[in-house]
Design a protein around this motif. Structure first.
Motif, mmCIF file in Angstrom:
data_model
loop_
_atom_site.group_PDB
_atom_site.id
_atom_site.type_symbol
_atom_site.label_atom_id
_atom_site.label_comp_id
_atom_site.label_asym_id
_atom_site.label_seq_id
_atom_site.Cartn_x
_atom_site.Cartn_y
_atom_site.Cartn_z
ATOM 1 N N CYS A 6 0.843 -1.210 0.000
ATOM 2 C CA CYS A 6 0.000 0.000 0.000
ATOM 3 C C CYS A 6 0.870 1.249 0.000
ATOM 4 C CB CYS A 6 -0.963 -0.004 1.186
ATOM 5 S SG CYS A 6 -0.169 0.338 2.778
ATOM 6 N N GLY A 8 1.604 3.259 2.284
ATOM 7 C CA GLY A 8 0.883 4.338 2.953
ATOM 8 C C GLY A 8 1.761 5.246 3.804
ATOM 9 N N SER A 10 2.439 5.988 6.816
ATOM 10 C CA SER A 10 2.559 5.603 8.228
ATOM 11 C C SER A 10 3.691 4.586 8.307
ATOM 12 C CB SER A 10 1.259 4.950 8.711
ATOM 13 O OG SER A 10 1.012 3.781 7.956
ATOM 14 N N VAL A 12 3.507 1.533 9.214
ATOM 15 C CA VAL A 12 3.088 0.224 8.678
ATOM 16 C C VAL A 12 2.992 0.234 7.139
ATOM 17 C CG1 VAL A 12 2.039 -0.711 10.767
ATOM 18 C CG2 VAL A 12 0.674 0.770 9.289
ATOM 19 N N GLY A 13 2.587 1.379 6.578
ATOM 20 C CA GLY A 13 2.550 1.502 5.116
ATOM 21 C C GLY A 13 3.946 1.409 4.536
ATOM 22 N N ASP A 58 -0.781 -4.740 2.919
ATOM 23 C CA ASP A 58 -1.392 -3.524 3.447
ATOM 24 C C ASP A 58 -0.862 -3.213 4.831
ATOM 25 O OD1 ASP A 58 -3.327 -2.329 1.618
ATOM 26 O OD2 ASP A 58 -4.306 -4.279 1.667
ATOM 27 N N GLY A 59 -0.737 -1.938 5.116
ATOM 28 C CA GLY A 59 -0.263 -1.527 6.432
ATOM 29 C C GLY A 59 -1.290 -1.781 7.515
ATOM 30 N N CYS A 60 -2.541 -1.502 7.206
ATOM 31 C CA CYS A 60 -3.592 -1.620 8.229
ATOM 32 C C CYS A 60 -4.866 -2.194 7.602
ATOM 33 C CB CYS A 60 -3.826 -0.246 8.866
ATOM 34 S SG CYS A 60 -4.723 0.902 7.810
ATOM 35 N N VAL A 62 -7.593 -1.066 6.712
ATOM 36 C CA VAL A 62 -8.291 -0.297 5.665
ATOM 37 C C VAL A 62 -8.066 -0.971 4.306
ATOM 38 C CG1 VAL A 62 -8.510 1.999 4.585
ATOM 39 C CG2 VAL A 62 -8.075 1.827 7.031
ATOM 40 N N SER A 63 -6.932 -1.632 4.182
ATOM 41 C CA SER A 63 -6.626 -2.491 3.024
ATOM 42 C C SER A 63 -6.691 -1.781 1.668
ATOM 43 C CB SER A 63 -7.556 -3.717 3.028
ATOM 44 O OG SER A 63 -7.276 -4.519 4.155
ATOM 45 N N CYS A 64 -6.036 -0.663 1.578
ATOM 46 C CA CYS A 64 -6.055 0.112 0.325
ATOM 47 C C CYS A 64 -5.494 -0.661 -0.869
ATOM 48 C CB CYS A 64 -5.273 1.404 0.519
ATOM 49 S SG CYS A 64 -5.959 2.447 1.813
ATOM 50 N N LYS A 89 0.348 0.841 14.348
ATOM 51 C CA LYS A 89 0.426 1.919 13.356
ATOM 52 C C LYS A 89 0.823 3.231 14.035
ATOM 53 C CE LYS A 89 -2.387 3.949 9.660
ATOM 54 N NZ LYS A 89 -3.697 3.951 9.009
HETATM 55 S S1 SF4 Z 1 -3.852 0.272 4.109
HETATM 56 FE FE1 SF4 Z 1 -3.673 1.628 5.896
HETATM 57 S S2 SF4 Z 1 -1.482 2.221 5.911
HETATM 58 FE FE2 SF4 Z 1 -1.929 1.433 3.874
HETATM 59 S S3 SF4 Z 1 -2.461 3.227 2.611
HETATM 60 FE FE3 SF4 Z 1 -4.373 2.351 3.435
HETATM 61 S S4 SF4 Z 1 -4.793 3.499 5.324
HETATM 62 FE FE4 SF4 Z 1 -2.610 3.836 4.793
#
Ligand code: SF4
Length: 113
Positions: A6, A8, A10, A12-13, A58-60, A62-64, A89
């Motif tokens: 992801c 992202g 953060s 975790v991203g 994915d970091g979190c 939200v699973s972008c 996170k």
């Molecule tokens: S999955 Fe979480 S860390 Fe990754 S881009 Fe989306 S909101 Fe940000």
């Protein structure tokens, strides 16, 4: 096999991003451009549909990465969420190598199944 972190904004991203880079360096698969998929750039989704395995990191929850791929009709074979491995996170970008290795191993384990 293609790997989509992801990437992202953060810790975790960025752990997801770093994991994808390492797996690519190790020859496990090839990191690919999630932004190209999200931007509906010609050829990106088509190329992704042609590979045997698609890995989303994915970091979190939200699973972008997973959702971006699914919106583009690119089914995800393996999905790993960094926070689900006990990594909290935050916006501290001093990444812990042990945490990256943990995510790396989680991807490899899921690939074996
Ligand atoms: S999955 Fe979480 S860390 Fe990754 S881009 Fe989306 S909101 Fe940000």
């Amino acid at each position: 096999m293609l790997i989509f972190p992801c990437s992202g904004g953060s810790n975790v991203g960025q752990i997801a991003n770093e994991t994808a880079k390492r797996l690519t360096s190790q020859g496990v698969g090839g990191m690919y451009c999630l932004a190209g998929i999200g931007g509906h750039i010609s050829g990106f989704a088509e190329a992704t549909r042609e590979v045997k395995k698609v890995v989303a990191i994915d970091g979190c929850p939200v699973s972008c990465a997973r959702k971006t791929l699914e919106h583009a009709d690119c089914p995800v074979t393996v999905h790993v969420v960094v926070t689900e491995l006990g990594i909290k996170k935050s916006t501290d970008f001093h990444l812990d190598d042990k945490e990256i290795v943990k995510v790396e191993n989680a991807v490899k384990e899921k690939l074996k199944k």
